[in-house]
Design a protein around this motif. Structure first.
Motif, PDB file in Angstrom:
ATOM      1  N   GLU A 191      -0.656   5.094 -82.033  1.00 19.64           N
ATOM      2  CA  GLU A 191       0.384   5.523 -82.969  1.00 19.64           C
ATOM      3  C   GLU A 191       0.262   4.834 -84.324  1.00 19.64           C
ATOM      4  O   GLU A 191       0.465   5.439 -85.373  1.00 19.64           O
ATOM      5  N   LYS A 192      -0.101   3.569 -84.314  1.00 17.97           N
ATOM      6  CA  LYS A 192      -0.157   2.798 -85.551  1.00 17.97           C
ATOM      7  C   LYS A 192      -1.345   3.168 -86.428  1.00 17.97           C
ATOM      8  O   LYS A 192      -1.220   3.239 -87.653  1.00 17.97           O
ATOM      9  N   TYR A 193      -2.497   3.424 -85.803  1.00 16.28           N
ATOM     10  CA  TYR A 193      -3.728   3.570 -86.587  1.00 16.28           C
ATOM     11  C   TYR A 193      -4.402   4.936 -86.484  1.00 16.28           C
ATOM     12  O   TYR A 193      -5.470   5.127 -87.085  1.00 16.28           O
ATOM     13  N   GLU A 194      -3.830   5.879 -85.754  1.00 19.55           N
ATOM     14  CA  GLU A 194      -4.462   7.176 -85.549  1.00 19.55           C
ATOM     15  C   GLU A 194      -4.923   7.808 -86.860  1.00 19.55           C
ATOM     16  O   GLU A 194      -6.041   8.326 -86.961  1.00 19.55           O
ATOM     17  N   TYR A 195      -4.070   7.768 -87.872  1.00 25.98           N
ATOM     18  CA  TYR A 195      -4.427   8.370 -89.169  1.00 25.98           C
ATOM     19  C   TYR A 195      -4.832   7.318 -90.194  1.00 25.98           C
ATOM     20  O   TYR A 195      -5.705   7.564 -91.040  1.00 25.98           O
ATOM     21  N   TYR A 196      -4.232   6.160 -90.119  1.00 26.14           N
ATOM     22  CA  TYR A 196      -4.567   5.107 -91.082  1.00 26.14           C
ATOM     23  C   TYR A 196      -6.039   4.706 -90.963  1.00 26.14           C
ATOM     24  O   TYR A 196      -6.701   4.446 -91.964  1.00 26.14           O
ATOM     25  N   GLY A 197      -6.555   4.683 -89.768  1.00 21.34           N
ATOM     26  CA  GLY A 197      -7.944   4.264 -89.579  1.00 21.34           C
ATOM     27  C   GLY A 197      -8.921   5.396 -89.346  1.00 21.34           C
ATOM     28  O   GLY A 197     -10.072   5.156 -88.968  1.00 21.34           O
ATOM     29  N   LYS A 198      -8.494   6.617 -89.593  1.00 20.67           N
ATOM     30  CA  LYS A 198      -9.343   7.776 -89.266  1.00 20.67           C
ATOM     31  C   LYS A 198     -10.652   7.773 -90.045  1.00 20.67           C
ATOM     32  O   LYS A 198     -11.729   7.996 -89.481  1.00 20.67           O
TER      33      LYS A 198
END
Length: 309
Positions: A191-198
């Protein structure tokens, strides 16, 4: 192409010195930059998918820009030194992008603990190197996790930095290490990094496509030298290499598993190879790392000499 003497020297330096202290380690500085940027961007907005993707991509691009500029300037500085100093300093700096000794040390500790009968100690050692609950792992899964981590990181910690450094010098090696560090810190599918770290995760996947397959093929070719089977290694590379959630890690894991006749299993995610894993075969996998690194350097040296002539 980078002079092979620098690559050989980097490996020797890393094997002798290992990791530098954290306060002066370039990769630790890269990690601090990533944390710094994340703190800035995540404190200034209410999170949603689009903003996560934007600010995560911005974190990735700023990090890579800073690392490229710093490594480019550093390489330019080294190139202006007397040749003897270049061959002393360049391998030392390059070695900081390689995790050869630390990979072997961390992977060996759980195996040593199992050999000594310290199962709880082995589980604690694994907590530092794998992303799973190790508290209830039995002996087979402890040995499996150690070999999984070892074989997967042949690419990330050694072969990929050598390849990108050989082709593009210090900027290539450090940019790869920056992408790998970004992926390790923010490239999670949660939830925290799914898009932030994509973006970081996708870049890491792309950069490892060729190195992971080169590492896997080298493990096939050298399999008899570490007690393995070429036939089994070929089966693992071509039939099971794509059976992991990661598009790249399976090629070294499946090759070693099938070459040595063992099962590598992360429960609920993948099961590679066939046969029983034991302490001897786990130690054979450690030997495989040394052999594959030397084989890569020999092949690169021959290729360099052929092109130079």
């Amino acid at each position: 192409m980078l002079n092979p003497l620098i690559l050989w020297g980097s490996i020797v330096v890393d094997r002798i010195l290992g990791e530098l202290p954290e306060r002066i380690h370039p990769v630790v500085w890269i990690g601090k930059l990533i944390y710094f940027l994340e703190d800035i961007f995540r404190s200034t907005y209410s999170r949603n998918k689009v903003r996560d993707l934007f600010f995560g991509s911005l974190t990735t691009l700023i990090t890579l820009t800073v690392v490229f500029l710093a490594s480019y300037v550093l390489e330019a500085f080294i190139s202006r030194l007397p040749e003897i100093l270049q061959y002393l300093l360049y391998p030392f700096i390059f070695s900081t992008t390689i995790g050869y000794k630390s990979l072997l040390d961390f992977s060996r500790k759980p195996i040593d603990c199992v050999k000594e009968g310290d199962i709880e100690g082995a589980r604690k050692c694994l907590q530092c190197i794998v992303s799973r609950d190790t508290s209830k792992l039995d002996i087979e899964h402890i040995l499996s996790a150690s070999v999984e981590s070892l074989s997967e990181n042949i690419t990330d910690s050694i072969i990929a930095p050598l390849i990108y450094g050989a082709l593009f010098g210090l900027p290539g090696a450090f940019l790869y290490r920056a992408v790998n560090t970004l992926d390790a810190m923010i490239g999670y599918r949660n939830e925290k990094y799914e898009y932030y770290g994509k973006l970081a995760a996708r870049l890491d996947d792309i950069l490892n496509i060729i190195p992971s397959r080169i590492a896997g093929l080298l493990l096939v070719i050298t399999s008899p030298l570490y007690g393995g089977s070429i036939k089994g290694a070929l089966y693992g590379f071509f039939r099971e290499g794509s059976k992991t959630p990661s598009p790249n890690s399976g090629y070294t894991m499946a090759t070693i598993a099938n070459s040595l006749g063992i099962i590598l299993e992360k429960i609920g995610y993948y099961r590679l190879g066939r046969g029983n894993i034991d302490i001897k075969k786990a130690y054979d996998s450690l030997k495989a790392v040394d052999i594959v690194v030397i084989s890569f350097l020999v092949v690169y040296t021959l290729l360099y000499l052929f092109i130079a002539n």
